[in-house]
Write a protein that holds these residues in place. Structure first.
Motif, short mmCIF file in Angstrom:
data_model
loop_
_atom_site.label_atom_id
_atom_site.label_comp_id
_atom_site.label_asym_id
_atom_site.label_seq_id
_atom_site.Cartn_x
_atom_site.Cartn_y
_atom_site.Cartn_z
N PHE A 150 -2.29 12.44 -3.78
CA PHE A 150 -1.90 11.71 -2.52
C PHE A 150 -0.44 10.99 -2.81
CE2 PHE A 150 -1.84 7.86 0.48
CZ PHE A 150 -1.90 8.52 1.79
N TRP A 155 -5.32 15.09 5.06
CA TRP A 155 -5.44 13.76 4.62
C TRP A 155 -6.24 12.75 5.70
CZ3 TRP A 155 -5.25 13.05 -0.35
CH2 TRP A 155 -4.37 14.00 -1.04
N ALA A 194 -6.51 -1.02 0.82
CA ALA A 194 -5.48 0.03 0.86
C ALA A 194 -6.10 1.05 1.36
CB ALA A 194 -5.26 0.51 -0.61
N THR A 217 2.21 1.31 12.17
CA THR A 217 1.08 0.83 11.37
C THR A 217 1.14 -0.67 11.21
OG1 THR A 217 0.82 2.60 10.01
CG2 THR A 217 0.01 0.67 8.96
N GLN A 277 -4.16 3.08 4.69
CA GLN A 277 -3.83 4.57 4.54
C GLN A 277 -4.34 5.31 5.56
OE1 GLN A 277 -5.01 4.68 0.63
NE2 GLN A 277 -3.16 4.35 -0.44
N VAL A 337 0.84 -1.40 0.04
CA VAL A 337 0.07 -0.18 -0.02
C VAL A 337 0.90 1.30 0.01
CG1 VAL A 337 -1.68 1.33 1.25
CG2 VAL A 337 -1.79 -1.04 1.13
N ARG A 338 0.70 2.20 -0.79
CA ARG A 338 1.28 3.47 -0.83
C ARG A 338 1.04 4.26 0.47
NH1 ARG A 338 3.29 6.86 -4.93
NH2 ARG A 338 2.49 5.82 -6.63
N LYS A 339 1.89 4.34 1.14
CA LYS A 339 2.06 5.28 2.57
C LYS A 339 3.15 6.27 2.18
CE LYS A 339 2.90 2.17 5.71
NZ LYS A 339 3.89 1.63 4.66
N ASP A 380 3.54 11.64 -1.55
CA ASP A 380 4.53 10.77 -1.37
C ASP A 380 5.79 10.97 -1.82
OD1 ASP A 380 5.50 8.07 -0.97
OD2 ASP A 380 4.66 7.23 -2.67
N SER A 435 7.58 1.60 -0.96
CA SER A 435 6.35 0.64 -1.24
C SER A 435 6.67 0.18 -2.74
CB SER A 435 5.01 1.45 -1.32
OG SER A 435 5.04 2.54 -2.53
N ALA A 485 -9.72 10.96 5.21
CA ALA A 485 -9.76 9.47 5.40
C ALA A 485 -10.81 9.12 6.76
CB ALA A 485 -8.44 8.85 6.00
N GLY A 490 -6.05 7.48 -1.33
CA GLY A 490 -5.21 7.04 -2.18
C GLY A 490 -5.74 7.10 -3.52
#
Length: 302
Positions: free
Chosen positions: A262, A246, A208, A283, A212, A26-28, A266, A33, A250, A257
């Protein structure tokens, strides 16, 4: 908050590997990632590190310090750098606590699992001695995390003379991983787990957006201590300020995402060399708890 009825529980070692896969799947923003490398590292190093560290972390009956030291040695052997020190420090006492809970939960489960794990974890942490501290200090020194600096008391370079929990208490005001040892991993249970349950309560699987939102629950609330060590409190607070909008989105149920901004954030964090690594560690450890308790099925994520 009432916890959802637990799913069938996978073995803790399996859950740990699933949580570590989610970390890079998952993109964080700011973290390495599968979508985006960064900070001189690739996602494969994190996956290899998790596989290498798992046997040591889940050695039945092992002391927490021994788990930490062996897991970091295995990590450094396959990755060549520190990819998971925070994860190992957080998950080693959790693994020991889960052993104490083994066999006490039935397949149907109940809402008492989180409190039972917290009680077992408190016992594990209270029993940590100076040998645990010495082993953990050796692991930290070998990992050589960025911006470690020097401490007035119980410095890593000098070696400890107190138990590991007491040593962590002395660092709790400047390091969020140490803060967990001082508080019984309170951030994971009280902030992380509750955030995850709001996002991914059954029958909704882990996705995801849930991961996130969990990450943002940390980086959007507190300055990331990894960034503080490397760049100072003001820079870390600026990243938290960037994360806060963000986080609000969320919490309102938006799949953040999906917004191209977003991904742009990153890449911008990486361009500035800013890695909210402590928030990523929190996380992963929260995902591990959720999976180990059966609150979330981490295997549902592709």
């Amino acid at each position: 908050m009432s916890h959802p009825r637990p799913a069938r529980i996978a073995p803790p070692r399996t859950v740990f590997l699933q949580a570590c896969r989610l970390d890079v799947a998952v993109r964080k923003p700011g973290n390495v990632s599968l979508h985006s490398a960064g900070h001189g590292m690739q996602a494969r190093q994190f996956l290899d590190s998790a596989a290498a560290a798992a046997p040591a972390l889940f050695t039945p009956g092992a002391r927490v310090g021994a788990r930490i030291e062996a897991a970091m040695a295995a990590t450094l052997a396959v990755a060549g750098c520190n990819t998971n020190l925070g994860i190992v420090l957080l998950c080693a006492p959790l693994a020991a606590a889960l052993e104490r809970c083994a066999g006490s939960w039935n397949d149907d489960g109940d809402d008492e699992r989180p409190s039972a794990l917290r009680a077992a974890l408190a016992q594990v942490l209270a029993e940590l001695d100076v040998e645990d501290a010495r082993a953990a200090y050796r692991a930290i020194a070998a990992a050589n995390p960025g911006g470690l600096g020097r401490a007035e008391a119980q410095d890593v370079a000098a070696g400890p003379t107190v138990g590991l929990q007491e040593a962590m208490r002395l660092a709790a005001d400047r390091d969020r991983i140490a803060h967990q040892y001082a508080t019984g991993h309170a951030d994971l249970f009280d902030t992380g787990l509750e955030a995850l349950i709001r996002q991914a309560a059954p029958p909704r699987p882990i996705d995801a957006a849930a991961v996130q939102a969990l990450f943002l629950a940390f980086v959007g609330r507190w300055p990331d201590s990894h960034i503080v060590r490397k760049f100072g409190a003001a820079v870390a607070q600026a990243v938290t300020d960037e994360a806060a909008p963000w986080l609000r989105r969320a919490e309102n149920g938006e799949p953040v995402g999906d917004d191209p901004a977003f991904a742009a954030w990153d890449e911008d964090l990486k361009a500035r060399g800013l890695n909210p690594g402590t928030s990523a560690d929190l996380t992963v450890a929260t995902l591990f708890i959720a999976g180990a308790l059966g609150i979330a099925d981490l295997s549902t994520f592709p």
